[in-house]
Design a protein around this motif. Structure first.
Motif, mmCIF file in Angstrom:
data_model
loop_
_atom_site.group_PDB
_atom_site.id
_atom_site.type_symbol
_atom_site.label_atom_id
_atom_site.label_comp_id
_atom_site.label_asym_id
_atom_site.label_seq_id
_atom_site.Cartn_x
_atom_site.Cartn_y
_atom_site.Cartn_z
ATOM 1 N N ARG A 61 -16.454 9.237 -5.033
ATOM 2 C CA ARG A 61 -15.211 8.832 -5.693
ATOM 3 C C ARG A 61 -14.758 9.858 -6.723
ATOM 4 N N ASP B 16 -15.507 0.004 -4.001
ATOM 5 C CA ASP B 16 -14.933 1.144 -3.293
ATOM 6 C C ASP B 16 -14.229 0.606 -2.050
ATOM 7 N N ASN B 17 -12.925 0.422 -2.143
ATOM 8 C CA ASN B 17 -12.162 -0.183 -1.053
ATOM 9 C C ASN B 17 -11.229 0.836 -0.421
ATOM 10 N N VAL B 18 -11.332 0.997 0.871
ATOM 11 C CA VAL B 18 -10.424 1.874 1.610
ATOM 12 C C VAL B 18 -9.056 1.212 1.673
ATOM 13 N N LYS B 19 -8.020 1.929 1.256
ATOM 14 C CA LYS B 19 -6.659 1.382 1.238
ATOM 15 C C LYS B 19 -5.779 1.949 2.344
ATOM 16 N N LEU C 277 -17.920 3.625 4.552
ATOM 17 C CA LEU C 277 -17.905 4.886 3.825
ATOM 18 C C LEU C 277 -19.239 5.601 4.012
ATOM 19 N N GLN D 215 -12.388 -7.128 1.426
ATOM 20 C CA GLN D 215 -12.212 -6.375 0.189
ATOM 21 C C GLN D 215 -11.909 -7.325 -0.965
ATOM 22 N N VAL E 244 -8.774 5.682 -1.194
ATOM 23 C CA VAL E 244 -9.429 4.492 -1.739
ATOM 24 C C VAL E 244 -8.701 3.990 -2.983
ATOM 25 N N ASN E 245 -9.164 2.853 -3.470
ATOM 26 C CA ASN E 245 -8.575 2.207 -4.645
ATOM 27 C C ASN E 245 -9.001 2.911 -5.933
ATOM 28 N N GLU F 17 0.854 -1.191 0.000
ATOM 29 C CA GLU F 17 0.000 0.000 0.000
ATOM 30 C C GLU F 17 0.881 1.229 0.000
ATOM 31 N N TYR G 149 -18.481 10.669 1.118
ATOM 32 C CA TYR G 149 -17.630 10.038 0.108
ATOM 33 C C TYR G 149 -18.250 10.151 -1.282
ATOM 34 N N THR H 296 -10.235 -2.250 7.903
ATOM 35 C CA THR H 296 -10.957 -2.688 6.708
ATOM 36 C C THR H 296 -11.201 -4.191 6.790
#
Length: 741
Positions: A291, A712-715, A285, A683, A727-728, A96, A289, A680
């Motif tokens: 994107r 929508d993935n929190v990184k 989220l 995912q 996010v991704n 990451e 939020y 998280t």
């Protein structure tokens, strides 16, 4: 900035003293032909790894390892992705970054470092073409024209040195050969995303001189609006160019000289932080939020620009009894990145933002490495190698706060040397033992070189030094023609570290002493059903004395190195492949990892607005979280990956194919403390390619989609003055073409 003269003397003496093994393009071509024949017969391809610094069948090596071949790598990067796209692509590996495309952070078996500073050290080494990429900006060097990527899990301290207690990511590029060859790929997708890479081999004097030229171009347009200023398509763009030239000279059967020169030029943007998009009170989220939109009042358009150069000379000489190898490398990396750190603005938020935060960090680095090895001739009951290694780096990091703090530049130097040896003995036709030993000395120094508002040049000087012995012992036993078991015990360490970014914010540098790991591993390697099924697995347990952690961010916006008393981890990895028919291949991998911080007195700073679930104490008027029993930060509990390729023949020379790949990341705690927001779980990201390919591998055209579910993935998160996260990448549709002649 110049590397000290001791390095220059060392390179001159060492390079003239030894030589290395000639590249074997004919063998590579034979392997490719053999792989094609195996696939046609319904057998799995042979996987070659270099975990022991020599080419071996993966099934014969006493280490938990996984690989990604060139086609898989190109598929992952089809939409212009960078090195963090390797996350969860093999069991146990996580990657990451909160620094865009410039400074990735690697984790293997839960061990890594969440430090976002450009001076951060990591317990996972990235080794590209036998050269360690020590600094985080070198670790981000673009991946292109790749032969394979190996992930070696567990301590690799004997052959690869300090700062490998978690393992290494080993990247090997395509080398020059004796025949003219061209291969490459180009893709175009959403947001005007372009990714093109390829290489050409030119035998200038067949059998004597050969040249390999390769390159990469990736770019994307802006696609994220600024909701605060009303500007559309203000963020998200990047343009990256990289190239490599390799010249192979083989004046005789025994001598080989391989020189390479690589460059990169990145003009992009920092990670897009998004204010108050988590919770509060959970990790979901929320309505803040979007994107496609951020709400920035600062950050200077989040510009990021980095350049790098890497020059390497590998000289090989093959005597009757041994091979002499010298690898000399010099690298330079310089660049800067700026960002709106709080991810929003004081007027509209989103959410509550108590004060602005706008920071730029830059680096100017030089690195020099020299390695010499003597390795026994292969194909004997006893194989051995001995060698020496020298490392020298110096870099400046400048932190600028726009409004606060004023510019501060700090200087880091690191000098290290080591001697090592390894021997493998065939005790019986079925049993072989391998043992290795390495002695290392490592020394670092730190000082302020540009006046700040709290200190002048030379202030806050620090130095650390340590010397350690790393060792490993492994037994490998063939229980049948296609099944083996192994056991491995290994030690390793991460050298002591100095972190000085907090000098810019009025705090003293922090120091972490060496972390020491002891790892125990047992596994099996197997192929059955006519070599149509491969199943490899390992279980492991490790303990760490004085593990290094970084308490990042928090309400004080600090980057503090800390040593916990102890840490431990245990789990398993399973890699598998199934050639169901000659036209249907499935691969699958899974890992489970349980980590724990063991220190009942360690207390760290916490977030400004989030819901901390750890016990807390008040120290010197500040609330701190007690982190005993917490998992290591950014250590996914589960990682899984699946790929499948199915083809239908068309005529005598082609096929219609579909290829899909999926990666899963389980429960992951983002910081060293635990909170309701900054974690998280569950995912999933997947991709799909559908197209036409020639059976001989010379041509392929396909349509593709990355992040097919538009997940929508929190990184990662920023816990400074609000619940900020990043996010991704979004879903990308595109088309691609590949050629190989």
């Amino acid at each position: 900035m110049t590397i000290r003269s001791t390095a220059a003397r060392f390179i001159g003496a060492s390079t003239l003293a030894v030589a290395a093994f000639a590249a074997q393009p004919a063998l590579a071509q034979e392997a490719d032909a053999s792989d094609a024949e195996e696939a046609a017969d319904g057998q799995l391809n042979t996987i070659i790894v270099t975990a022991n610094r020599r080419e071996e069948n993966l099934q014969d090596v006493a280490v938990s390892a996984a690989t990604l071949d060139a086609d898989t790598v190109r598929t992952i990067f089809d939409a212009g992705a960078e090195i963090t796209a390797l996350a969860a692509r093999v069991p146990g590996l996580f990657v990451e970054s909160s620094n865009g495309r410039a400074a990735p952070r690697f984790y293997i078996r839960g061990l890594g470092n969440t430090d976002f500073d450009l001076a951060a050290s990591q317990p996972v080494s990235v080794v590209m073409d036998d050269v360690v990429m020590e600094n985080v900006t070198l670790k981000s060097f673009p991946i292109f024209d790749v032969e394979r990527i190996e992930v070696l899990r567990g301590p690799q301290g004997t052959l690869f040195g300090r700062n490998t207690p978690a393992g290494i990511v080993k990247i090997d590029t395509v080398k020059p050969g004796d025949e003219f060859a061209v291969d490459g790929s180009v893709s175009y997708g959403s947001f005007n995303s372009i990714s093109a890479d390829g290489g050409v081999t030119l035998p200038l004097a067949p059998g004597v001189v050969s040249l390999r030229l390769s390159g990469l171009w990736q770019q994307r347009d802006n696609w994220v609006d600024n909701g605060f200023t009303g500007e559309e398509d203000a963020y998200g763009a990047y343009s990256e160019v990289a190239g490599r030239a390799q010249l192979l000279i083989t004046p005789g059967d025994r001598l080989s000289i391989l020189g390479s020169y690589s460059i990169r030029d990145l003009d992009g943007q920092s990670t897009l932080f998004r204010a108050n998009i988590l919770g509060p009170g959970d990790n979901e989220l929320n309505e803040n939020y979007d994107r496609d939109t951020v709400f920035y009042d600062a950050g200077g358009r989040n510009d990021a620009a980095y350049k790098a150069e890497i020059a390497t000379a590998k000289v090989d000489y093959e005597a009757d009894f041994a091979t002499f190898t010298s690898i000399t490398s010099w690298a330079n990396s310089e660049g800067r990145s700026r960002g709106d750190i709080d991810g929003g603005n004081l007027v509209t938020g989103p959410g509550f933002i108590p004060f602005p935060s706008d920071t730029q960090d830059s680096i100017d680095l030089e690195q020099f490495t020299q390695e010499v090895r003597i390795a026994s001739a292969s194909n004997g009951p006893v194989q051995w190698q001995v060698g020496g290694f020298y490392f020298d780096s110096e870099f400046d990091v400048t932190t600028i706060g726009f409004d606060f703090p004023p510019p501060v530049t700090v200087n880091h130097t690191n000098e290290s040397w080591a001697v090592f040896g390894q021997v493998t003995g065939e005790i019986t036709p079925a049993l072989k033992l391998t043992g290795g030993l390495r002695y290392t000395e490592d020394e670092k120094a730190f000082a302020v070189t540009q006046t700040s508002f709290i200190s002048g040049p030379g202030a806050q000087e620090r130095s650390v030094k340590d010397e350690r012995i790393s060792w490993d012992l492994a037994a490998f036993y063939d229980v049948g023609a296609d099944a083996s078991v192994y056991a491995r015990v290994a030690s390793g360490f991460r050298a002591p570290t100095i972190q000085g970014r907090d000098v810019a914010f009025g705090s003293a540098p922090s120091i972490a002493t060496s972390e020491k790991i002891m790892s125990y591993e047992a596994g099996f390697k197997s192929e059955f059903a006519g070599r149509s099924v491969r199943l490899n697995g390992a279980v492991y347990y490790y303990t760490i004395d004085d593990p290094q952690f970084t308490a990042v961010g928090g309400a004080g916006n600090l980057v503090q190195l800390v040593n916990a008393d102890q840490g431990r981890g245990y789990g398993f990895e399973l890699d598998s492949a199934f050639q169901i028919t000659p036209d249907f291949l499935v691969t699958a991998g899974v890992s489970w990892n349980n980590t724990e911080i063991q220190d009942d007195t360690l207390a760290v700073g916490i977030c400004f607005q989030c819901t901390v679930t750890d016990p807390t104490v008040v120290l010197s008027g500040n609330t701190r979280a007690l982190v005993d029993g917490n998992p290591f930060p950014n250590a996914p509990e589960w990682i899984a990956d699946v790929t499948a390729r199915y083809a239908v023949p068309v005529g005598n020379s082609g096929e219609i194919f579909a290829f899909t790949d999926w990666a899963y990341q389980g429960k992951t705690n983002i910081f060293i403390y635990e909170s309701a927001e900054f974690n998280t779980n569950n995912q999933i990201e997947g991709g799909l390619r559908v197209g036409y390919a020639k059976l001989d591998g010379t041509f392929e055209v396909a349509a593709f989609v990355r992040n097919i579910l538009d997940a929508d993935n929190v990184k990662g998160g920023i816990d400074f003055n609000n619940n900020t996260a990043f996010v991704n990448d979004p879903r990308v549709f595109g088309i691609s073409a590949r050629v190989s002649y």
